[in-house]
Design a protein around this motif. Structure first.
Motif, PDB file in Angstrom:
ATOM      1  N   ALA A  17       0.831  -1.205   0.000  1.00  0.00           N
ATOM      2  CA  ALA A  17       0.000   0.000   0.000  1.00  0.00           C
ATOM      3  C   ALA A  17       0.868   1.259   0.000  1.00  0.00           C
ATOM      4  N   TYR A  18       1.704   1.387  -1.008  1.00  0.00           N
ATOM      5  CA  TYR A  18       2.585   2.551  -1.120  1.00  0.00           C
ATOM      6  C   TYR A  18       2.115   3.467  -2.243  1.00  0.00           C
ATOM      7  N   GLY A  19       2.694   4.663  -2.264  1.00  0.00           N
ATOM      8  CA  GLY A  19       2.256   5.676  -3.210  1.00  0.00           C
ATOM      9  C   GLY A  19       3.049   5.704  -4.506  1.00  0.00           C
ATOM     10  N   SER A  20       2.845   6.753  -5.277  1.00  0.00           N
ATOM     11  CA  SER A  20       3.506   6.886  -6.576  1.00  0.00           C
ATOM     12  C   SER A  20       5.010   7.063  -6.407  1.00  0.00           C
ATOM     13  N   PRO A  21       5.804   6.770  -7.452  1.00  0.00           N
ATOM     14  CA  PRO A  21       7.266   6.816  -7.323  1.00  0.00           C
ATOM     15  C   PRO A  21       7.803   8.228  -7.148  1.00  0.00           C
ATOM     16  N   ILE A  22       8.968   8.311  -6.514  1.00  0.00           N
ATOM     17  CA  ILE A  22       9.680   9.565  -6.309  1.00  0.00           C
ATOM     18  C   ILE A  22      11.056   9.428  -6.955  1.00  0.00           C
ATOM     19  N   ALA A  23      11.428  10.389  -7.769  1.00  0.00           N
ATOM     20  CA  ALA A  23      12.743  10.353  -8.414  1.00  0.00           C
ATOM     21  C   ALA A  23      13.848  10.452  -7.371  1.00  0.00           C
ATOM     22  N   ALA A  24      14.979   9.784  -7.641  1.00  0.00           N
ATOM     23  CA  ALA A  24      16.089   9.758  -6.687  1.00  0.00           C
ATOM     24  C   ALA A  24      16.656  11.137  -6.414  1.00  0.00           C
ATOM     25  N   ASP A  25      16.541  12.042  -7.383  1.00  0.00           N
ATOM     26  CA  ASP A  25      17.082  13.389  -7.192  1.00  0.00           C
ATOM     27  C   ASP A  25      16.006  14.388  -6.755  1.00  0.00           C
ATOM     28  N   SER A  26      14.859  13.885  -6.305  1.00  0.00           N
ATOM     29  CA  SER A  26      13.772  14.753  -5.889  1.00  0.00           C
ATOM     30  C   SER A  26      14.111  15.461  -4.583  1.00  0.00           C
ATOM     31  N   ALA A  27      13.552  16.654  -4.429  1.00  0.00           N
ATOM     32  CA  ALA A  27      13.736  17.407  -3.189  1.00  0.00           C
ATOM     33  C   ALA A  27      12.662  17.068  -2.158  1.00  0.00           C
ATOM     34  N   TRP A  28      11.781  16.130  -2.491  1.00  0.00           N
ATOM     35  CA  TRP A  28      10.766  15.732  -1.518  1.00  0.00           C
ATOM     36  C   TRP A  28      11.458  15.176  -0.274  1.00  0.00           C
ATOM     37  N   PRO A  29      11.051  15.602   0.916  1.00  0.00           N
ATOM     38  CA  PRO A  29      11.858  15.314   2.114  1.00  0.00           C
ATOM     39  C   PRO A  29      11.828  13.883   2.615  1.00  0.00           C
ATOM     40  N   ILE A  30      10.888  13.068   2.161  1.00  0.00           N
ATOM     41  CA  ILE A  30      10.809  11.707   2.696  1.00  0.00           C
ATOM     42  C   ILE A  30      10.256  10.773   1.636  1.00  0.00           C
ATOM     43  N   ALA A  31      10.765   9.549   1.640  1.00  0.00           N
ATOM     44  CA  ALA A  31      10.318   8.546   0.678  1.00  0.00           C
ATOM     45  C   ALA A  31      10.387   7.179   1.338  1.00  0.00           C
ATOM     46  N   GLN A  32       9.813   6.200   0.667  1.00  0.00           N
ATOM     47  CA  GLN A  32       9.818   4.826   1.164  1.00  0.00           C
ATOM     48  C   GLN A  32      10.463   3.926   0.128  1.00  0.00           C
ATOM     49  N   PHE A  33      11.422   3.123   0.567  1.00  0.00           N
ATOM     50  CA  PHE A  33      12.034   2.143  -0.317  1.00  0.00           C
ATOM     51  C   PHE A  33      11.171   0.894  -0.357  1.00  0.00           C
ATOM     52  N   ILE A  34      10.833   0.451  -1.561  1.00  0.00           N
ATOM     53  CA  ILE A  34      10.044  -0.757  -1.746  1.00  0.00           C
ATOM     54  C   ILE A  34      10.927  -1.813  -2.406  1.00  0.00           C
ATOM     55  N   PRO A  35      11.087  -2.994  -1.782  1.00  0.00           N
ATOM     56  CA  PRO A  35      11.931  -4.038  -2.369  1.00  0.00           C
ATOM     57  C   PRO A  35      11.386  -4.513  -3.714  1.00  0.00           C
ATOM     58  N   PRO A  36      12.248  -5.007  -4.582  1.00  0.00           N
ATOM     59  CA  PRO A  36      11.824  -5.363  -5.949  1.00  0.00           C
ATOM     60  C   PRO A  36      10.631  -6.310  -6.004  1.00  0.00           C
ATOM     61  N   GLU A  37      10.585  -7.290  -5.097  1.00  0.00           N
ATOM     62  CA  GLU A  37       9.514  -8.286  -5.168  1.00  0.00           C
ATOM     63  C   GLU A  37       8.148  -7.709  -4.828  1.00  0.00           C
ATOM     64  N   MET A  38       8.113  -6.512  -4.248  1.00  0.00           N
ATOM     65  CA  MET A  38       6.841  -5.894  -3.879  1.00  0.00           C
ATOM     66  C   MET A  38       6.406  -4.814  -4.867  1.00  0.00           C
ATOM     67  N   ARG A  39       7.216  -4.532  -5.855  1.00  0.00           N
ATOM     68  CA  ARG A  39       6.847  -3.514  -6.838  1.00  0.00           C
ATOM     69  C   ARG A  39       5.864  -4.103  -7.847  1.00  0.00           C
ATOM     70  N   VAL A  40       4.983  -3.282  -8.329  1.00  0.00           N
ATOM     71  CA  VAL A  40       3.873  -3.784  -9.127  1.00  0.00           C
ATOM     72  C   VAL A  40       3.882  -3.195 -10.531  1.00  0.00           C
ATOM     73  N   VAL A  41       3.045  -3.814 -11.373  1.00  0.00           N
ATOM     74  CA  VAL A  41       2.733  -3.290 -12.705  1.00  0.00           C
ATOM     75  C   VAL A  41       1.260  -2.908 -12.681  1.00  0.00           C
ATOM     76  N   ASP A  42       0.969  -1.649 -12.936  1.00  0.00           N
ATOM     77  CA  ASP A  42      -0.416  -1.186 -12.982  1.00  0.00           C
ATOM     78  C   ASP A  42      -0.946  -1.471 -14.386  1.00  0.00           C
TER      79      ASP A  42
END
Length: 392
Positions: A167-192
């Protein structure tokens, strides 16, 4: 669980795994089993919610004797927890059936995550309704004192999504200035597949579990503020305020969400949008009805009036008014004499009034319960009840 990810000082939330501890796979009988964070958090949410609900029920004196309201909450807790979790799981399975089609029995593995609060609210709400009908308690009052516990439990339980990396949100670019992000392991990433978007090459996502948890705490603070600062609000106010507040919280959560999303058929409309829209409309509609169109008598004032008119003890008068109000709610469309006839057997035999006086008093009481203005009483009148003229 925390690590730096960009030069501007942002943070990445990393789950340590779904288990608090786990037995090695080769351990006899319990190999691979263990205590999951999800289960621990849910148990914590239930315990904290139960203690809070018992405290609020006693503060509101929902039952006559001290401790009785807390006992009632304990009775309700088992019923509502079981039906709530069953409803939340059933709702999730129904809206994500493709994930369970190949292995239907996995729908019972609730400890692996996968519940939706809308189903839990609906199931628990129906259970409370039938419980109140069966026992005769004021279901609205109990629903109100349960709402702070519910939203606080949701704030705690949302962290289960973090430990399960779900139940995670949309992706954040690695160079984003957004102050917080969540790392999702590869096996939990989805295809919409509904939008043909592949998230498997992404690493960082919006931690929507954290966003909702914080907003839930804000709604909890609002409900508790209403509880302490506005104690005379009508029964049901906290229930409908919760429904509106959480429905509003859920909309931005779903806007960002990309994992485990349920859509309405083949449309791009998320099921949660419809549930939130219904929640907002229903909540606002009920509050407008309650405060603009629904008449709610002041049962406390009526109790004191009855004490003064009949010479009954306060507890007996309170019981009489509550019973009459129950008759009025169920039989409000019937003739006055029918309602009076139903109420008279509940009149204490110790009353000094004659049968004719009792009937006249009940007719007046039902008039006030139906909306007639109650005659003003002075504090002295309430402090020193006297039988009405003609009493023997």
């Amino acid at each position: 669980m925390l690590s730096n990810f960009v030069s501007v000082g942002g943070l990445v939330l990393r789950s340590p795994g779904e288990f608090v501890f786990q037995f090695p796979a080769d351990t006899p009988l319990v190999g691979g089993l263990g205590l999951r964070w999800y289960g621990l958090l849910m148990a914590t949410a239930v315990l904290v919610g139960l203690l809070l609900a018992k405290f609020l029920a006693e503060q509101r004196r929902l039952e006559r004797d001290p401790g009785q309201a807390g006992e009632r909450v304990e009775q309700l807790a088992l019923l509502l927890i079981v039906t709530g979790f069953a409803g939340a799981r059933a709702y999730y399975v129904a809206t994500h059936w493709d994930d369970f089609r190949a292995s239907p029995w996995s729908a019972l593995a609730i400890w692996q995550g996968g519940i939706i609060i809308h189903g839990g609210i609906l199931a628990a709400g129906l259970a409370l309704y039938f419980y109140a009908r069966f026992t005769g308690i004021n279901g609205w009052k109990y629903a109100d004192i349960l709402m702070p516990s519910l939203i606080l439990g949701q704030a705690i339980g949302r962290w289960g999504n973090f430990f399960n990396s779900e139940a995670y949100g949309s992706p954040i670019a690695a160079d984003s200035a957004w102050p917080i992000a969540q790392f999702i392991p590869p096996e939990m990433r989805v295809v919409d597949r509904s939008r043909d978007i592949d998230f498997r090459d992404m690493e960082l996502f919006h931690p929507i579990f954290l966003y909702e948890s914080l907003l839930n705490l804000l709604l909890f603070a609002l409900l508790m503020g209403m509880f302490w600062k506005k104690p005379k609000l009508k029964d049901g106010t906290w229930l409908w305020s919760y429904l509106i507040g959480y429905s509003l919280i859920r909309i931005p959560y779903e806007v960002l969400r990309v994992s485990a999303v349920a859509y309405l058929g083949n449309t791009p409309i998320k099921v949660a949008y419809l549930a939130s829209a219904i929640g907002i409309i229903l909540g606002v509609g009920m509050l407008v009805y309650m405060y603009r169109f629904r008449f709610d008598p002041d049962l406390e004032a009526l109790t004191h009036w009855l004490v003064n008119q009949s010479g009954l003890e306060l507890s007996a008068a309170e019981n009489m008014v509550k019973r009459a109000w129950g008759i009025q709610q169920k039989q409000g469309g019937s003739e006055l004499i029918e309602r009076v006839t139903l109420a008279l057997p509940n009149f204490p035999i110790s009353s000094p009034l004659s049968p004719a006086q009792r009937q006249e008093l009940m007719e007046q009481l039902f008039g006030y319960l139906g909306g007639d203005p109650l005659p003003p009483s002075t504090p002295a009148d309430l402090a020193s009840p006297q039988p009405s003229e003609g009493n023997t």
